[in-house]
Write a protein that holds these residues in place. Structure first.
Motif, PDB file in Angstrom:
ATOM      1  N   VAL A   1       1.145  67.566  92.751  1.00 30.88           N
ATOM      2  CA  VAL A   1       0.864  67.704  94.180  1.00 30.88           C
ATOM      3  C   VAL A   1       1.166  66.376  94.853  1.00 30.88           C
TER       4      VAL A   1
ATOM      5  N   LEU B   1       3.548  71.264  94.570  1.00 27.59           N
ATOM      6  CA  LEU B   1       2.978  71.547  95.883  1.00 27.59           C
ATOM      7  C   LEU B   1       3.184  70.327  96.764  1.00 27.59           C
TER       8      LEU B   1
ATOM      9  N   ALA C   1      -8.711  72.073  97.558  1.00 27.83           N
ATOM     10  CA  ALA C   1      -7.832  73.241  97.516  1.00 27.83           C
ATOM     11  C   ALA C   1      -6.598  72.972  96.658  1.00 27.83           C
ATOM     12  N   ALA C   2      -6.090  71.733  96.712  1.00 26.70           N
ATOM     13  CA  ALA C   2      -4.924  71.384  95.890  1.00 26.70           C
ATOM     14  C   ALA C   2      -5.275  71.400  94.407  1.00 26.70           C
TER      15      ALA C   2
ATOM     16  N   TRP D   1       2.672  73.224 102.029  1.00 28.56           N
ATOM     17  CA  TRP D   1       1.526  73.449 102.910  1.00 28.56           C
ATOM     18  C   TRP D   1       1.712  72.583 104.145  1.00 28.56           C
TER      19      TRP D   1
ATOM     20  N   SER E   1       9.280  74.875  94.864  1.00 30.26           N
ATOM     21  CA  SER E   1       8.089  74.170  95.344  1.00 30.26           C
ATOM     22  C   SER E   1       7.410  74.968  96.451  1.00 30.26           C
ATOM     23  N   GLU E   2       6.124  74.718  96.618  1.00 31.78           N
ATOM     24  CA  GLU E   2       5.345  75.344  97.685  1.00 31.78           C
ATOM     25  C   GLU E   2       5.029  74.286  98.736  1.00 31.78           C
TER      26      GLU E   2
ATOM     27  N   ALA F   1      -4.605  76.988  89.067  1.00 28.58           N
ATOM     28  CA  ALA F   1      -4.018  78.331  89.075  1.00 28.58           C
ATOM     29  C   ALA F   1      -2.570  78.338  88.577  1.00 28.58           C
ATOM     30  N   HIS F   2      -1.891  77.206  88.694  1.00 29.44           N
ATOM     31  CA  HIS F   2      -0.474  77.153  88.337  1.00 29.44           C
ATOM     32  C   HIS F   2      -0.202  76.449  87.010  1.00 29.44           C
TER      33      HIS F   2
ATOM     34  N   ASP G   1      -7.502  73.391  93.071  1.00 31.05           N
ATOM     35  CA  ASP G   1      -7.542  74.816  92.735  1.00 31.05           C
ATOM     36  C   ASP G   1      -6.128  75.348  92.519  1.00 31.05           C
ATOM     37  N   TRP G   2      -5.194  74.879  93.347  1.00 35.99           N
ATOM     38  CA  TRP G   2      -3.801  75.280  93.194  1.00 35.99           C
ATOM     39  C   TRP G   2      -3.255  74.838  91.842  1.00 35.99           C
ATOM     40  N   LEU G   3      -3.548  73.612  91.454  1.00 38.63           N
ATOM     41  CA  LEU G   3      -3.080  73.121  90.150  1.00 38.63           C
ATOM     42  C   LEU G   3      -3.667  73.932  88.999  1.00 38.63           C
TER      43      LEU G   3
END
Length: 291
Positions: A137, A238, A282-283, A266, A263-264, A289-290, A285-287
């Protein structure tokens, strides 16, 4: 904090009791900060600080990681926080330094996250340690310097980076008069520095008071060839950027997103350079999940 920032915002200094020194392959010392194993540990995160920062663990990041069972590791880049300077370093050199750190801590695979000047160094780890990095991220991260577009457009105070383009002597000379432009931050940034991110401001003050070596070397690395191509990154990426950022404008985030396949992005239109750090939970949580 932003590349080229030499101010000393207020705040509470973080706890430094987790320090340890690790020797790099060339004998330099890297000052390492480790939260240690946590109950029900799910992952490890290497956090790359902005410029200038000591590398100490900051409470907002530490608390967000602890709540998710993530082990948090950071270190002072060369020239910061007790780490030996390495003048002439490029962005890519962060990957070899981080590999030394995680090997010393017994960590095999890890995620990485960088804010502002830490963003390029987090990307370097993903690009050069693909087997080990589970995701990356970058928050308000700077893009590689290029003359093909106006890289400085939207920066409130680009003089430090402009001097770095000229070379080492020019950047060192500018360091003698460098001072933070308060217009670089917008009201939401100052609100964050007065509240949950006060420790970041205090740590930047500590790093700045110790001298300009790390900051000068960071700026030179940003405007020189990075030593890797972000487009080669295969880990999940991200990119988060604030629409109000006057230090690293949103165009840098768009550049990275456009060139890193898969890449995503935000886009946070109401965030500046500091307030975007409120996206850290939130980042994380993103990590998770991925990974």
């Amino acid at each position: 904090m932003p590349p080229g920032h030499g101010g000393k915002p207020r705040g509470t200094l973080p706890d430094m009791s987790d320090e340890r020194d690790v020797a790099a392959a060339d004998g330099r010392i890297l000052r390492v900060h480790d939260s240690g194993s946590v109950p029900d540990e799910r992952a490890a995160l290497v956090w790359h600080t902005g410029s200038p920062q000591t590398g100490a663990l900051l409470p907002p990041v530490l608390d967000a990681c602890a709540a998710r069972g993530i082990r948090l590791v950071s270190y002072g880049r060369p020239g910061y926080g007790g780490s030996t300077p390495n003048t002439g370093r490029d962005v890519a050199s962060a990957a070899s330094d981080v590999e030394v750190v995680v090997d010393a801590l017994g960590i095999d695979r890890f995620a990485t996250m960088g804010a502002s000047g830490g963003g390029p160094h987090a990307l370097a780890c993903a690009g050069l340690l693909p087997r080990r990095v589970t995701g990356v991220v970058t928050l308000a991260g700077i893009a590689p310097y290029a003359e093909s577009y106006d890289w400085f457009a939207g920066m409130q105070a680009p003089s430090a980076l402009r001097s770095a383009v000229v070379g080492l002597a020019a950047r060192e000379e500018f360091a003698k008069v460098d001072d933070f432009d308060p217009e670089s931050f917008v009201p939401v940034d100052y609100a964050a520095l007065e509240a949950d991110w006060a420790s970041l401001g205090a740590d930047a003050g500590t790093a700045g008071a110790a001298g300009s070596r790390g900051l000068v070397d960071d700026d030179l690395a940003f405007v020189s060839p990075w030593g890797f191509d972000p487009a080669t990154i295969t880990s999940p990426v991200l990119v988060a950027q604030g629409g109000l950022d006057r230090v690293v404008p949103a165009a840098h985030g768009f550049w990275l997103h456009d060139r890193i396949a898969g890449s995503e992005f935000w886009e946070r239109p109401d965030d500046g350079h500091i307030s975007i750090l409120r996206a850290v939970p939130a980042a994380l949580d993103w990590l998770l999940a991925h990974s």
